[in-house]
Design an enzyme around this catalytic site. Structure first.
Site, mmCIF file in Angstrom:
data_model
loop_
_atom_site.group_PDB
_atom_site.id
_atom_site.type_symbol
_atom_site.label_atom_id
_atom_site.label_comp_id
_atom_site.label_asym_id
_atom_site.label_seq_id
_atom_site.Cartn_x
_atom_site.Cartn_y
_atom_site.Cartn_z
ATOM 1 C CB THR A 283 -0.927 0.021 1.232
ATOM 2 O OG1 THR A 283 -1.739 -1.161 1.215
ATOM 3 C CG2 THR A 283 -1.823 1.247 1.218
ATOM 4 C CE LYS B 296 -6.237 -1.090 -0.584
ATOM 5 N NZ LYS B 296 -6.889 -2.060 0.312
ATOM 6 C CE LYS C 231 -5.592 2.377 2.073
ATOM 7 N NZ LYS C 231 -6.905 1.735 2.328
ATOM 8 C CG ASP D 104 -9.104 1.587 -0.662
ATOM 9 O OD1 ASP D 104 -10.278 1.975 -0.799
ATOM 10 O OD2 ASP D 104 -8.692 1.015 0.370
ATOM 11 C CD GLU E 286 -10.111 -2.104 -1.242
ATOM 12 O OE1 GLU E 286 -10.341 -2.565 -0.119
ATOM 13 O OE2 GLU E 286 -8.954 -2.000 -1.724
ATOM 14 C CG ASP F 254 -12.749 -2.417 2.521
ATOM 15 O OD1 ASP F 254 -13.168 -3.166 3.420
ATOM 16 O OD2 ASP F 254 -11.655 -1.824 2.625
ATOM 17 C CE LYS G 295 -9.837 -4.315 4.577
ATOM 18 N NZ LYS G 295 -9.924 -2.856 4.799
ATOM 19 C CB CYS H 285 -4.960 -7.028 6.729
ATOM 20 S SG CYS H 285 -3.606 -6.068 5.968
ATOM 21 C CG ASP I 286 0.058 -3.945 2.754
ATOM 22 O OD1 ASP I 286 -0.975 -4.071 3.435
ATOM 23 O OD2 ASP I 286 0.310 -2.932 2.074
#
Length: 327
Positions: free
Chosen positions: A124, A147, A149, A175, A201, A224, A246, A274, A298
Site C-alpha cells: 500500500t 495499492k 490510497k 482505494d 475499491e 470494502d 477482512k 487487512c 501487507d
C-alpha cells in the site's frame, strides 16, 4: 478451566499511514490469549472507528465474554454470543489457535482447507501529493502489485499518473475509501483505465453504493466498507464484482470461511484484506487468501517492527506462517 487475557498493544508504523479519513503513526491492536491445560491460543484484532469501534470498548466487550470463554464456550457458540467485528475476531482466532495446539494439528487441516502456500500481497502507498506518491512508487517499483490510497479530490488522476510513472510495470489497485461521489465513478474509471488500473475499491460511501447498480464500469469494483459478513452478500452481487474479506469485519476466521463460500456462489471474486496490524493478524487471513484473486495482507510491511516469529516476506511474497506464531 481456561484462562483468558486481553492486552492492548501499540506498534509503530514506518512513517505514517494516510487514507482519505485521516493519518496515523501507530497501530493499536488487541491481543487475546487463551490458555488451557498447558496449551496457548492467540488472536489479534484492530478496532476500527469507521464502524464505531474503539480500543476501550472492544477490549471491554472481550472481557465481558471472558467468563463464558473460560467456562468452555465453543466457536459456534461464540458466533451467536457476539456480533461480528473486531472483538469476536480476536477471540475466534484465539480459539482456532488453541484447538490447533491442543490437537497437534495445523488449523488448515482442522478446517479442511488446502495447505497454505506462499502468496503475493499488494503493497500500500499512502495518500499524499502526487510527487510524494511518485517517489514512494519508485521505491516500491520492484513490487508486482501496488495499492494506492486516493482522496476523492481533483488530484486523484494526477496521483495515479505519478504512481504509474514511478512504477511502470506494477499492477495497480486504487482505494478511494468512500471518497468519491456517484457522478465521479464512470469519468474517473475511464481515466484510470488509461493507466492500467486493475481494480477500484469502495469508490462511494457504503450508504450510497446503490448508485453502482447496473453501472457499465470499465474497471471492476470491489466492496470494502460495504461488505461485512454473510448478510447482504446477495445485494452486493448486483453492485460490485469483488468483495474485500477482512477478519476484523467478519468477526473471525469462522464466518470468513462462510463468506468466501457464499461469495463464490454469487459469482463474486475476492480480495482478502487487512488492517494495519502484526503478523498474528495476517496468519489466519492467509488461510482464506489461498483462493483469492487479490491478496492485500501487507500490514507487517507497513510497521517499523513486527512481533516475534512474524511472517517472512521476500519482497511482496509472503511465506506461510510458522506455527509458533499461530495455527
Amino acid at each position: 478451566m481456561r484462562e483468558i487475557t486481553v492486552d492492548v498493544e501499540t506498534w509503530p508504523i514506518a512513517g505514517a499511514f494516510t487514507i482519505s479519513r485521516g493519518s496515523k503513526t501507530q497501530a493499536e491492536v488487541i491481543t487475546v490469549t487463551i490458555r488451557e491445560d498447558g496449551a496457548t491460543g492467540r488472536g489479534e484484532c484492530v478496532p476500527y472507528g469507521r464502524y464505531g469501534e474503539t480500543v476501550k470498548d472492544v477490549a471491554a466487550s472481550i472481557r465481558v465474554i471472558g467468563k463464558a470463554i473460560a467456562d468452555g464456550m465453543t466457536r459456534d457458540e461464540l458466533q451467536r454470543a457476539m456480533p461480528r467485528g473486531a472483538a469476536r475476531n480476536a477471540v475466534d482466532c484465539a480459539l482456532w489457535d488453541l484447538e490447533a495446539k491442543q490437537r497437534g494439528l495445523p488449523v488448515w487441516q482442522i478446517a479442511n482447507l488446502p495447505e497454505p502456500q506462499s502468496l503475493t500481497t499488494a503493497y500500500t502507498l499512502s495518500l499524499g501529493e502526487p510527487n510524494a506518491m511518485r517517489e514512494a512508487a519508485r521505491k516500491a517499483a520492484a513490487r508486482p502489485l501496488l495499492k494506492l490510497k486516493l482522496g476523492g479530490t481533483g488530484d486523484d488522476i494526477a496521483r495515479v499518473a505519478a504512481v504509474r510513472e514511478g512504477a511502470p510495470n506494477a499492477t495497480l489497485i486504487v482505494d478511494a475509501n468512500e471518497g468519491w461521489k456517484a457522478d465521479d465513478v464512470l469519468p474517473m474509471a475511464g481515466e484510470l483505465a488509461r493507466f492500467g488500473v486493475a481494480l477500484i475499491e469502495q469508490p462511494l460511501p457504503a450508504k450510497d453504493d446503490e448508485a453502482l447498480r447496473g453501472l457499465a464500469c470499465p474497471i471492476p469494483l470491489c466492496a470494502d466498507e460495504s461488505a461485512h459478513g454473510l448478510e447482504g452478500i446477495s445485494r452486493l452481487a448486483g453492485l460490485y464484482q469483488y468483495i474485500n474479506v477482512k477478519l476484523d469485519k467478519t468477526g473471525g476466521l469462522t464466518e470468513a470461511l462462510s463468506v468466501m463460500r457464499c461469495a463464490r456462489r454469487r459469482n463474486l471474486k475476492v480480495m482478502v484484506g487487512c488492517m494495519v496490524a502484526t503478523s498474528l493478524a495476517m496468519a489466519p487471513a492467509m488461510l482464506i487468501a489461498q483462493g483469492a484473486e487479490f491478496v492485500d495482507l501487507d500490514g507487517p510491511l507497513l510497521l517499523a517492527k513486527d512481533r516475534a516469529h512474524g511472517i517472512s516476506f521476500e519482497g511482496s511474497l509472503m511465506l506461510p506462517a510458522e506455527r509458533g506464531l499461530w495455527g
